[in-house]
Write a protein that holds these residues in place. Sequence first.
Motif, mmCIF file in Angstrom:
data_model
loop_
_atom_site.group_PDB
_atom_site.id
_atom_site.type_symbol
_atom_site.label_atom_id
_atom_site.label_comp_id
_atom_site.label_asym_id
_atom_site.label_seq_id
_atom_site.Cartn_x
_atom_site.Cartn_y
_atom_site.Cartn_z
ATOM 1 N N ARG A 23 -1.504 -16.692 6.345
ATOM 2 C CA ARG A 23 -0.837 -16.808 5.047
ATOM 3 C C ARG A 23 -1.804 -16.516 3.914
ATOM 4 N N THR A 24 -3.043 -16.998 4.060
ATOM 5 C CA THR A 24 -4.044 -16.775 3.013
ATOM 6 C C THR A 24 -4.466 -15.311 2.946
ATOM 7 N N SER A 25 -4.754 -14.709 4.113
ATOM 8 C CA SER A 25 -5.199 -13.310 4.112
ATOM 9 C C SER A 25 -4.093 -12.377 3.639
ATOM 10 N N LEU A 26 -2.831 -12.718 3.974
ATOM 11 C CA LEU A 26 -1.728 -11.896 3.491
ATOM 12 C C LEU A 26 -1.564 -12.033 1.978
ATOM 13 N N ARG A 27 -1.724 -13.250 1.473
ATOM 14 C CA ARG A 27 -1.602 -13.450 0.028
ATOM 15 C C ARG A 27 -2.689 -12.686 -0.721
ATOM 16 N N GLN A 28 -3.888 -12.671 -0.143
ATOM 17 C CA GLN A 28 -5.006 -12.007 -0.806
ATOM 18 C C GLN A 28 -5.018 -10.497 -0.596
ATOM 19 N N GLY A 29 -4.428 -10.040 0.506
ATOM 20 C CA GLY A 29 -4.553 -8.621 0.818
ATOM 21 C C GLY A 29 -3.271 -7.864 1.068
ATOM 22 N N ALA A 30 -2.120 -8.520 0.811
ATOM 23 C CA ALA A 30 -0.850 -7.841 1.083
ATOM 24 C C ALA A 30 -0.735 -6.546 0.297
ATOM 25 N N GLY A 31 -1.244 -6.540 -0.934
ATOM 26 C CA GLY A 31 -1.166 -5.330 -1.754
ATOM 27 C C GLY A 31 -1.895 -4.163 -1.132
ATOM 28 N N ALA A 32 -2.949 -4.463 -0.346
ATOM 29 C CA ALA A 32 -3.720 -3.380 0.277
ATOM 30 C C ALA A 32 -2.881 -2.615 1.286
ATOM 31 N N LEU A 33 -1.898 -3.295 1.898
ATOM 32 C CA LEU A 33 -1.063 -2.621 2.891
ATOM 33 C C LEU A 33 -0.176 -1.552 2.267
ATOM 34 N N SER A 34 -0.005 -1.607 0.944
ATOM 35 C CA SER A 34 0.863 -0.638 0.274
ATOM 36 C C SER A 34 0.311 0.779 0.364
ATOM 37 N N ILE A 35 -0.991 0.924 0.637
ATOM 38 C CA ILE A 35 -1.559 2.274 0.685
ATOM 39 C C ILE A 35 -0.951 3.099 1.817
ATOM 40 N N PHE A 36 -0.412 2.421 2.838
ATOM 41 C CA PHE A 36 0.183 3.168 3.941
ATOM 42 C C PHE A 36 1.491 3.837 3.537
ATOM 43 N N LEU A 37 2.067 3.399 2.410
ATOM 44 C CA LEU A 37 3.245 4.092 1.896
ATOM 45 C C LEU A 37 2.901 5.532 1.521
ATOM 46 N N GLY A 38 1.632 5.743 1.152
ATOM 47 C CA GLY A 38 1.210 7.085 0.799
ATOM 48 C C GLY A 38 1.340 8.059 1.946
ATOM 49 N N ALA A 39 1.277 7.561 3.181
ATOM 50 C CA ALA A 39 1.483 8.414 4.357
ATOM 51 C C ALA A 39 2.940 8.375 4.813
ATOM 52 N N LEU A 40 3.569 7.201 4.728
ATOM 53 C CA LEU A 40 4.928 7.052 5.233
ATOM 54 C C LEU A 40 5.950 7.825 4.404
ATOM 55 N N ILE A 41 5.758 7.865 3.087
ATOM 56 C CA ILE A 41 6.738 8.532 2.224
ATOM 57 C C ILE A 41 6.813 10.034 2.505
ATOM 58 N N PRO A 42 5.696 10.775 2.422
ATOM 59 C CA PRO A 42 5.816 12.218 2.699
ATOM 60 C C PRO A 42 6.222 12.535 4.131
#
Length: 448
Positions: A218-237
């Motif tokens: 829960r703590t690591s997700l709260r602190q780093g969940a935003g970092a996972l958004s970078i994979f949208l850069g590959a998933l979208i195209p």
Amino acid sequence: MPIALLALAAFIAVIIVWNVVFKRNMGEAMLLGLVATSLFAGAQAPAYLLGGLADALTHDVLYAALAFVFMAYLIDATGLIQRILAILNSVFGRIRGGPGYIDTVASAVFGSLSGSNSANTASSGSFTGPWMVRTGWTPTRAATVLAGNGGMGAALPPSASMVIMIGFAGGMVTTGQVYLGLLVAGLYQILLRIGLVAYFVRRDRVPRVDEHDLVPLRTSLRQGAGALSIFLGALIPIGVTVGPLGEYLTESTPLGDAMGEISLLTWIPILIIGFSLLAGRDRLPRTVRGWSRLLDGAMPKFATIGALLFFAIAASEILGRLGLAEDVNTMLESLPVGSTLMVIVVGLVIALVAGPLSSTATLTAVGQISFLALVGVGVDPLLAIIAILVFASTEGASPPASGSIFVAAGLTGARPESTFLPLIVYYMIPIFLIGCLIGWGVLPVLGG
């Protein structure tokens, strides 16, 4: 022997001698290899050399590779990779031998972003390497795992190696087909590495991690969940160009003609850079001087990969003008070799060349001739490309000159030479067999 094949042999020999024997950097080796290649044009050598350089300047592979370099640098500079590793730590940390599994998954994650084996080993291993040693892994075993996992920088899409092979294939395959095919092949390699970690943990009796070293998920997700958004850069195209959505947009909307112009190699790094700037904005500089320092830090990375690819592409163009394709066809017609044996021969050649060279340099040197050799004996073009890329991904585990080995040894305190035999037995040979099985059509891949 035909002139183009002699030029190719000279190109490879000059690179190996200058880099391995004289211990000079790969950029210099590529430049000398380029010059040596052009000399086989005789009196037209200057024209061939200038033509190859001009073609390299306009080659989209060069610009795509530089974009991926900056993308990987920005992900590291903004601390996003550390946040992703912290999440993986929370998930796998309680498993016995957890750091080994984390390095495997993290190497797959960062490898798909960076496309570089040595950078992959350094990025994930800087966190997991010392942790493995602290939790009961021997330095040699830890270095073996780090270097073996580093090869996923070339094993997973996208990568400079993939870009080069797509260029060699011309219109025989599409970028989407190669992307999906290499992704499946990469998953085979991930499963292999996870199985090896499990074997090492049991064989070496690696203990569990101390609970005090773990951060709740829960703590690591709260602190780093935003970092996972970078994979949208590959998933979208990927989502809008490959699969059902891509097919719908192409066939049933006014965007049909334009969809074919969308380049994954261009848009994936652009979008990931954009999401990285958003997710890592708290670590970005606030002043002009700070931005200057940030960009200055990327310059050495640009210089290294830029020089390597520029000279490599130019040499490849010269080899093409010298008639390499025609020479290969002539050679294949005189060789009574079936597809089964040809896959093995090509795999051995690539694995041997990848020992002293990077996967990018290896495929620049022998990728085109390997592809033509496989297609010439009836191997499906997509399977040929994927098999070649798998063979080239042995680079990270190829002693004695692989950069990943020395990075891993430095992170764990192991002697580099102590990892040579384990890397060959546990990583190079199994990965070679995976490549053969794909080339033979036994292991299925998507994209066809």
